[in-house]
Design a protein around this motif. Structure first.
Motif, short mmCIF file in Angstrom:
data_model
loop_
_atom_site.label_atom_id
_atom_site.label_comp_id
_atom_site.label_asym_id
_atom_site.label_seq_id
_atom_site.Cartn_x
_atom_site.Cartn_y
_atom_site.Cartn_z
N HIS A 105 0.82 -1.21 0.00
CA HIS A 105 0.00 0.00 0.00
C HIS A 105 0.86 1.27 0.00
N SER A 106 0.20 2.35 -0.33
CA SER A 106 0.76 3.69 -0.16
C SER A 106 2.07 3.89 -0.91
N PHE A 107 2.09 3.46 -2.17
CA PHE A 107 3.30 3.67 -2.97
C PHE A 107 3.63 5.16 -3.06
N ASN A 108 2.59 6.01 -3.13
CA ASN A 108 2.85 7.44 -3.29
C ASN A 108 3.39 8.08 -2.01
N ARG A 109 3.55 7.33 -0.95
CA ARG A 109 4.18 7.82 0.26
C ARG A 109 5.62 7.33 0.39
N LYS A 110 6.12 6.67 -0.63
CA LYS A 110 7.47 6.13 -0.59
C LYS A 110 8.41 6.92 -1.48
N ALA A 111 9.50 7.37 -0.91
CA ALA A 111 10.59 7.88 -1.73
C ALA A 111 11.33 6.67 -2.30
N MET A 112 11.72 6.78 -3.56
CA MET A 112 12.31 5.64 -4.25
C MET A 112 13.72 5.96 -4.75
N GLY A 113 14.49 4.91 -4.96
CA GLY A 113 15.83 5.12 -5.46
C GLY A 113 16.37 3.91 -6.19
N TRP A 114 17.45 4.14 -6.89
CA TRP A 114 18.21 3.07 -7.55
C TRP A 114 19.64 3.11 -7.04
N ALA A 115 20.18 1.94 -6.85
CA ALA A 115 21.59 1.79 -6.47
C ALA A 115 22.19 0.72 -7.36
N ARG A 116 23.51 0.61 -7.36
CA ARG A 116 24.15 -0.43 -8.15
C ARG A 116 25.39 -0.95 -7.42
N ALA A 140 17.61 9.00 -7.26
CA ALA A 140 16.51 9.00 -6.29
C ALA A 140 15.41 9.93 -6.78
N ILE A 141 14.20 9.63 -6.32
CA ILE A 141 13.04 10.43 -6.70
C ILE A 141 12.12 10.58 -5.50
N ALA A 171 23.67 10.59 -8.92
CA ALA A 171 25.11 10.53 -8.70
C ALA A 171 25.80 11.27 -9.83
N ASP A 172 26.93 11.88 -9.53
CA ASP A 172 27.65 12.64 -10.56
C ASP A 172 28.01 11.78 -11.76
N SER A 173 28.28 10.51 -11.50
CA SER A 173 28.74 9.62 -12.57
C SER A 173 27.66 9.31 -13.61
N VAL A 174 26.39 9.54 -13.27
CA VAL A 174 25.31 9.23 -14.21
C VAL A 174 24.51 10.46 -14.62
N LYS A 175 24.79 11.59 -14.01
CA LYS A 175 24.02 12.80 -14.30
C LYS A 175 24.12 13.15 -15.78
N GLY A 176 22.97 13.44 -16.38
CA GLY A 176 22.93 13.76 -17.80
C GLY A 176 22.78 12.55 -18.71
N ARG A 177 22.95 11.35 -18.15
CA ARG A 177 22.82 10.13 -18.95
C ARG A 177 21.65 9.26 -18.48
N ILE A 224 9.48 12.43 3.94
CA ILE A 224 8.49 13.50 3.82
C ILE A 224 8.41 13.96 2.36
N MET A 225 7.40 14.72 2.07
CA MET A 225 7.19 15.19 0.70
C MET A 225 8.39 15.99 0.20
N GLY A 226 8.73 15.79 -1.07
CA GLY A 226 9.75 16.61 -1.71
C GLY A 226 11.18 16.20 -1.45
N VAL A 227 11.37 15.13 -0.69
CA VAL A 227 12.72 14.73 -0.31
C VAL A 227 13.21 13.59 -1.19
N THR A 228 14.46 13.68 -1.62
CA THR A 228 15.12 12.55 -2.26
C THR A 228 16.18 12.01 -1.31
N ILE A 229 16.39 10.71 -1.38
CA ILE A 229 17.28 10.06 -0.42
C ILE A 229 18.50 9.51 -1.15
N ARG A 230 19.67 10.02 -0.79
CA ARG A 230 20.93 9.59 -1.40
C ARG A 230 21.68 8.59 -0.51
#
Length: 126
Positions: A26-37, A49-50, A60-66, A102-108
Motif C-alpha cells: 500500500h501507499s506507494f505514493n508515500r514512498k521515496a524511491m531510489g536506484w543503487a548499483r 533518487a526520486i 550521482a555525478d557519474s550518471v548525471k545527464g545520462r 516526507i514530501m519533496g525529499v530525495t534520499i541519497r
C-alpha cells in the motif's frame, strides 16, 4: 512491501536500457524511491533518487545527464532510463524504497532505505 526489478541485460557501449521496478503493498505514493548499483568487487553505490510525488530527483555525478529516474504512482512503478551507457556502468542494479520520507525529499544515503529489491544485472560491452 516487495520490490521487483527488471529490464537488465547486455548492451553495447553507447546503447540504452530501461529498468523497471514494481512495488507491492500500500501507499506507494508515500514512498521515496531510489536506484543503487553494485559492480563486481565494489560496494553498493547510490545512482538516482526520486521524491514521493516525482517532482524532485537526484543523481550521482557519474550518471548525471545520462540516466533519468521517473515514477508512475498509479502503476506503483519506478523506472531508470539509462542512455549513453559505458562499460563502467556494468553492475547489478537495485531499486529501493523509503516509506518514512516526507514530501519533496530525495534520499541519497542508501542506509536510509528500508526496502530493497533483488537486483537486475546490466552488462555494458566495449
Amino acid at each position: 512491501v516487495q520490490l521487483q526489478a527488471s529490464g537488465g541485460g547486455l548492451v553495447q557501449a553507447g546503447g540504452s536500457l530501461r529498468l523497471s521496478c514494481v512495488v507491492s503493498g500500500h501507499s506507494f505514493n508515500r514512498k521515496a524511491m531510489g536506484w543503487a548499483r553494485q559492480a563486481p568487487g565494489k560496494e553498493r553505490e547510490f545512482v538516482a533518487a526520486i521524491s514521493r510525488s516525482g517532482g524532485t530527483t537526484s543523481y550521482a555525478d557519474s550518471v548525471k545527464g545520462r540516466f533519468t529516474i521517473s515514477r508512475d504512482n498509479n502503476k506503483k512503478m519506478v523506472y531508470l532510463q539509462m542512455d549513453s551507457l559505458r562499460p563502467d556502468d556494468t553492475a547489478v542494479y537495485f531499486c529501493a524504497a523509503n516509506d518514512r520520507a516526507i514530501m519533496g525529499v530525495t534520499i541519497r544515503d542508501l542506509d536510509e532505505y528500508n526496502h530493497w529489491g533483488q537486483g537486475t544485472l546490466v552488462t555494458v560491452s566495449s
